[in-house]
Design an enzyme around this catalytic site. Sequence first.
Site, PDB file in Angstrom:
ATOM      1  N   GLU A  57      51.150  39.069  37.168  1.00 16.46           N
ATOM      2  CA  GLU A  57      50.267  40.061  36.900  1.00 16.46           C
ATOM      3  C   GLU A  57      50.733  41.589  37.052  1.00 16.46           C
ATOM      4  O   GLU A  57      50.208  42.538  36.451  1.00 16.46           O
ATOM      5  CB  GLU A  57      48.832  39.958  37.677  1.00 16.46           C
ATOM      6  CG  GLU A  57      47.697  40.816  37.302  1.00 16.46           C
ATOM      7  CD  GLU A  57      46.384  40.679  38.098  1.00 16.46           C
ATOM      8  OE1 GLU A  57      46.455  39.774  39.076  1.00 16.46           O
ATOM      9  OE2 GLU A  57      45.375  41.104  37.661  1.00 16.46           O
ATOM     10  N   SER A  77      43.753  46.244  45.088  1.00 19.74           N
ATOM     11  CA  SER A  77      43.215  47.683  45.350  1.00 19.74           C
ATOM     12  C   SER A  77      44.600  48.355  45.964  1.00 19.74           C
ATOM     13  O   SER A  77      45.293  47.741  46.662  1.00 19.74           O
ATOM     14  CB  SER A  77      42.175  47.915  46.152  1.00 19.74           C
ATOM     15  OG  SER A  77      42.422  47.359  47.448  1.00 19.74           O
TER      16      SER A  77
END
Length: 402
Positions: free
Chosen positions: A248, A387
Amino acid sequence: MNLEYDAKEQQFRKQVRSFIEANLPADLRAKVLNHKRLTREDYRKWHLILYAQGWVAPNWPREYGGAAWTPVQRHIWEEETTRAGAPNVISFGINMLGPVLMEFGTKAQKDHYLPRILNCEDWWCQGYSEPGSGSDLASLKTSAEWIEDESGAYYLVNGQKTWTTLAQHANMIFCLVRTTTSMRKQEGISFLLINMKSQGVSLRPIITLDEDHEINEVFFDNVRVPVDNLVGEENLGWTYAKYLLSHERNNVAEVGRSKRELRFLKHLAMTTPSQNGSLLDDPLFARKVALLEAEMMALEITNLRVVSSDHGNSEPGPEVSMLKIVGTEVQQRLTELMVETVGPYSLPFDVDFLEGRRETAVTGHDAAAPLTAHYLNFRKASIYGGSNEIQKNIISRMILGL
């Protein structure tokens, strides 16, 4: 380390550029370059064009129908497609699930699902995040209980996923589910493939600040999932999840798109009048653009160093976390400067124009109309994919040993 492209790579770039010029539909290019919203059919159209060329899966080996390009070729491809204004290929099937199935799936799973990812017969979404289980993913609670009765063996799935991107278009979801609570929390997770049409699966849209329906909540209420849809071994899903996340984070810096957006910003500023001529002639504004461009050049060099050292068989290191942090910060600052450039022209929230139901913006400034929505949408960039706070923890652990 060599950051120069050799003759073969330069020839590859010419080939890619020629293909895009000949095959990228003008309506898709216009939507992307003008920050308009894309529909499911827009994504599907570009996906099928690439599929016909054999280029829809640059990172897959040829035995599974991929292009088997080198990391440098994939980097060139990303640069050229973003420069031209091509849509991204939706990554859930190609970049995320596909590699996991190739590495850990059964032969039957590979034979069934991989061709359907390539030809876009299946649209996948990702069932990772849950309420309370975002950055702390291992705390997830969606359960899958092994059941055997007169109808045979299956998993009974109950729980909820959230922030599920484009799930409204998907017919399949890959999910992390808890299959035991008696082990360490990372060791009681499994990886399931679930048909979104199954009885008990429901979906609720989350409308974001930019008035877009991009993400969803997905609910599982006594959903029966065939045991053949388990990927790998039960309770080893955390291993597969980490493998998927490593894919990803490929191209996480998105330098190509930021370079295109910087050109857009400069053009916008050059055509915006100010006391000194154009806004780009204003010393204070020009300084902001120059600082951002310098940071972007440093980011590009770092990205090239990572690409040039990638031999395709190593786990991503802390440099990927640095690319994620700086890359998303650059993207957000670009959108901030765009809104600053056009000022009040970006304020009317012109959703009909954004979604193509009207040709001209209500303000008459077509370039400005989508920019507030664009700015709001990119607030998420520093959160998704792990994050930036989590990325800083990775850097502190892997580089500083903290």
